[in-house]
Design an enzyme around this catalytic site. Structure first.
Site, PDB file in Angstrom:
ATOM      1  N   PRO A  77     -42.531  86.543  60.450  1.00 15.64           N
ATOM      2  CA  PRO A  77     -41.451  85.655  60.884  1.00 15.64           C
ATOM      3  C   PRO A  77     -41.098  85.806  62.370  1.00 15.64           C
ATOM      4  CG  PRO A  77     -40.520  87.594  59.889  1.00 15.64           C
ATOM      5  CD  PRO A  77     -42.010  87.800  59.878  1.00 15.64           C
ATOM      6  N   ASN A  78     -42.006  86.359  63.158  1.00 16.29           N
ATOM      7  CA  ASN A  78     -41.749  86.530  64.600  1.00 16.29           C
ATOM      8  C   ASN A  78     -40.406  87.221  64.863  1.00 16.29           C
ATOM      9  OD1 ASN A  78     -44.144  85.234  65.039  1.00 16.29           O
ATOM     10  ND2 ASN A  78     -43.347  83.792  66.552  1.00 16.29           N
ATOM     11  N   ASN A 135     -47.206  92.679  66.786  1.00 18.62           N
ATOM     12  CA  ASN A 135     -47.866  92.282  68.029  1.00 18.62           C
ATOM     13  C   ASN A 135     -46.830  92.072  69.131  1.00 18.62           C
ATOM     14  OD1 ASN A 135     -47.400  89.533  66.460  1.00 18.62           O
ATOM     15  ND2 ASN A 135     -47.451  89.032  68.633  1.00 18.62           N
ATOM     16  N   LYS A 179     -46.804  81.970  58.994  1.00 23.59           N
ATOM     17  CA  LYS A 179     -45.878  82.091  60.122  1.00 23.59           C
ATOM     18  C   LYS A 179     -44.515  81.639  59.619  1.00 23.59           C
ATOM     19  CE  LYS A 179     -46.635  82.986  63.981  1.00 23.59           C
ATOM     20  NZ  LYS A 179     -46.551  84.373  64.518  1.00 23.59           N
ATOM     21  N   ARG A 198     -38.711  75.938  72.515  1.00 18.69           N
ATOM     22  CA  ARG A 198     -37.916  74.828  71.978  1.00 18.69           C
ATOM     23  C   ARG A 198     -38.713  74.128  70.873  1.00 18.69           C
ATOM     24  NH1 ARG A 198     -33.105  74.618  74.899  1.00 18.69           N
ATOM     25  NH2 ARG A 198     -32.479  73.757  72.900  1.00 18.69           N
ATOM     26  N   LYS A 256     -52.151  84.124  56.190  1.00 19.68           N
ATOM     27  CA  LYS A 256     -50.979  84.582  56.941  1.00 19.68           C
ATOM     28  C   LYS A 256     -50.014  83.415  57.094  1.00 19.68           C
ATOM     29  CE  LYS A 256     -49.738  85.948  61.653  1.00 19.68           C
ATOM     30  NZ  LYS A 256     -50.043  86.913  62.704  1.00 19.68           N
ATOM     31  N   TYR A 299     -54.016  81.694  58.835  1.00 19.27           N
ATOM     32  CA  TYR A 299     -52.924  81.425  59.779  1.00 19.27           C
ATOM     33  C   TYR A 299     -52.240  80.083  59.476  1.00 19.27           C
ATOM     34  CZ  TYR A 299     -50.450  83.168  63.867  1.00 19.27           C
ATOM     35  OH  TYR A 299     -49.513  83.702  64.695  1.00 19.27           O
ATOM     36  N   HIS A 305     -55.034  90.189  67.338  1.00 17.93           N
ATOM     37  CA  HIS A 305     -53.979  89.188  67.458  1.00 17.93           C
ATOM     38  C   HIS A 305     -54.512  87.918  68.127  1.00 17.93           C
ATOM     39  CE1 HIS A 305     -50.393  87.406  69.614  1.00 17.93           C
ATOM     40  NE2 HIS A 305     -49.979  87.438  68.362  1.00 17.93           N
ATOM     41  N   SER A 306     -53.865  86.813  67.804  1.00 20.50           N
ATOM     42  CA  SER A 306     -54.213  85.527  68.413  1.00 20.50           C
ATOM     43  C   SER A 306     -53.046  85.011  69.225  1.00 20.50           C
ATOM     44  CB  SER A 306     -54.538  84.521  67.310  1.00 20.50           C
ATOM     45  OG  SER A 306     -54.537  83.205  67.827  1.00 20.50           O
ATOM     46  N   HIS A 314     -55.614  81.028  65.968  1.00 18.99           N
ATOM     47  CA  HIS A 314     -55.071  79.663  65.864  1.00 18.99           C
ATOM     48  C   HIS A 314     -56.207  78.643  65.926  1.00 18.99           C
ATOM     49  CE1 HIS A 314     -51.465  81.780  67.464  1.00 18.99           C
ATOM     50  NE2 HIS A 314     -50.737  80.749  67.103  1.00 18.99           N
TER      51      HIS A 314
HETATM   52 MG    MG Z   1     -47.182  88.041  65.103  1.00 19.52          MG
END
Ligand code: MG
Length: 407
Positions: free
Chosen positions: A202-203, A250, A173, A385, A171, A133, A301-302, A330
């Protein structure tokens, strides 16, 4: 055994460095609410949920009139008392239910002398593997950690984490910088860890077409899956038509109705199950068995856990027959934990399932008090933010990436 009291305490836990993501950032601490369900025979069951503050604590404690006298083993009754889907239109208690159910599983396990996973059918494995992560991190001036942006910096960070924890999957992010930057980082990771599994998340920051372009650029790598490259079940369906990497989510399969749609229309390959987002450990496990039935992938998922929720993730991972991926956590970004014995340890990239009854973790009351005081000192933060770019706010897809001059 009957519930006699429910307690909720907000804590703030410092991270080694602030973590950036496509929708904002974790500013250097996680805010969590620690839930305690107290029974008439003196057992204290532990639960945890994300976020905190007075209103979060009140929403947990406010359920005491529903649950005073409730037997923690009556878990299906608990679900209907708190999470009736028609009433949930007015009072969304999904995550509060998850934390209370976690605490009830813990209390019931402690009472019976069995582990939480035994209430799901038992453990198929005694350790659960985790991925590294990796985040683009902002620098933390106090610790000297963080500040990774370039491919070389991310690879160095991944190597440092792997040297300590032994990760075998990595992974990233992504979605913070231009998609081409993530492609470069993924290729650098593949070169540095040729035998390890990779995943990019990439969310959901990219348009369908951007996601397809990135997916094609990383197709030759040893990908576990391509996680939420774009938003929505329809977007995921379209990406899946073009990219030869299993897709994962997720974000858009987080309840049973979405799960049914995803399976019926063959929209996503792997679902990351979260012990709070899905409304509890039992719901996440149930979703995993549905995925098993239809031969889709399941992973864990975390959502930014401390040791109590991490324990729930270990019990889920241990009980899921079809867990074929390293889980997310995380956890290694935290500087401490509020459980007795300090943070759980990774060995060869995996964490051992606790052996004690219930969730198998105990609350360190001194640490709880310490980090509750820290929350009172520093307060919360806004997840959506990024303190390094205060004027910016996210759009989906991220509008900056449509500008060819932005790199
Ligand atoms: Mg995700």
């Amino acid at each position: 055994m009957k519930i006699v009291d429910i307690r909720a305490t907000t804590i703030a836990m410092p991270l080694e460095a602030p973590l950036r993501h496509a929708g904002g950032a974790h500013w250097g601490r996680f805010i969590r609410t620690i839930v305690e369900v107290v029974t008439d025979d003196g057992i204290v069951g532990l639960g945890e949920l994300g976020g905190g503050g007075e209103s979060a604590e009140a929403s947990v404690r406010g359920l005491l009139p529903y649950l005073k006298g409730h037997d923690p083993l009556q878990l299906e009754q608990l679900r209907w008392k708190i999470m009736n889907p028609t009433a949930s239109l007015y009072n969304n208690r999904l995550q509060v239910h998850a934390a209370i159910e976690m605490a009830c599983l813990d209390a019931a396990g402690k009472s019976l002398g069995i582990r939480a996973c035994d209430l799901l059918g038992g453990a198929l494995r005694e350790t659960v593997p985790f991925a590294s992560y990796l985040f683009y991190r902002l620098p933390n001036e106090k610790t000297g950690k963080g500040g990774e942006t370039t491919p070389d910096e991310i690879v160095a960070h991944a190597k440092a984490l792997t040297a300590v924890h032994g990760f075998k999957s990595h992974k990233l992010k992504g979605g913070v910088f231009h998609p081409d930057h993530d492609v470069e980082v993924m290729h650098a990771l593949a070169e540095a860890f040729p035998k390890d599994g990779l995943r990019l998340d990439p969310n959901a920051a990219w348009s369908v077409e951007q996601a397809i372009r990135v997916g094609k650029a990383i197709e030759p790598l040893n990908n576990d899956y391509f996680e939420d490259p774009t938003w929505g079940l329809e977007g995921m369906r379209r990406v899946r038509q073009f990219v030869r990497i299993p897709t994962a989510t997720n974000t858009v399969v987080v309840n049973f109705e979405q799960l049914a749609q995803s399976i019926r229309h063959d929209l996503v390959d792997v679902v990351l199950l979260d012990t709070t987002f899905w409304g509890g450990l039992r719901q996440a496990h149930k979703a995993g068995t549905v995925l098993e039935t239809f031969q889709y992938g399941a992973s864990v998922h975390s959502s930014g856990e401390l040791g109590i929720q991490l324990a729930s993730m270990l019990h889920l991972g241990a009980a899921l027959p079809n867990l074929s991926f390293a889980a997310d956590a995380h956890y290694h970004h935290l500087t401490d934990d509020i459980i007795v014995g300090g943070p759980m340890k990774y060995v060869d990239g995996a964490i051992a399932l606790p052996t004690g009854p219930g969730l198998g973790v105990e609350l360190d009351r001194d640490k709880l008090a310490q980090y509750a005081a820290y929350f009172k000192e520093v307060g919360g933060y806004t997840y959506d933010r990024d303190p390094s770019r205060p004027e910016w706010y996210a759009t989906v897809p991220e509008y900056r990436w449509a500008d060819p001059s932005v790199r």
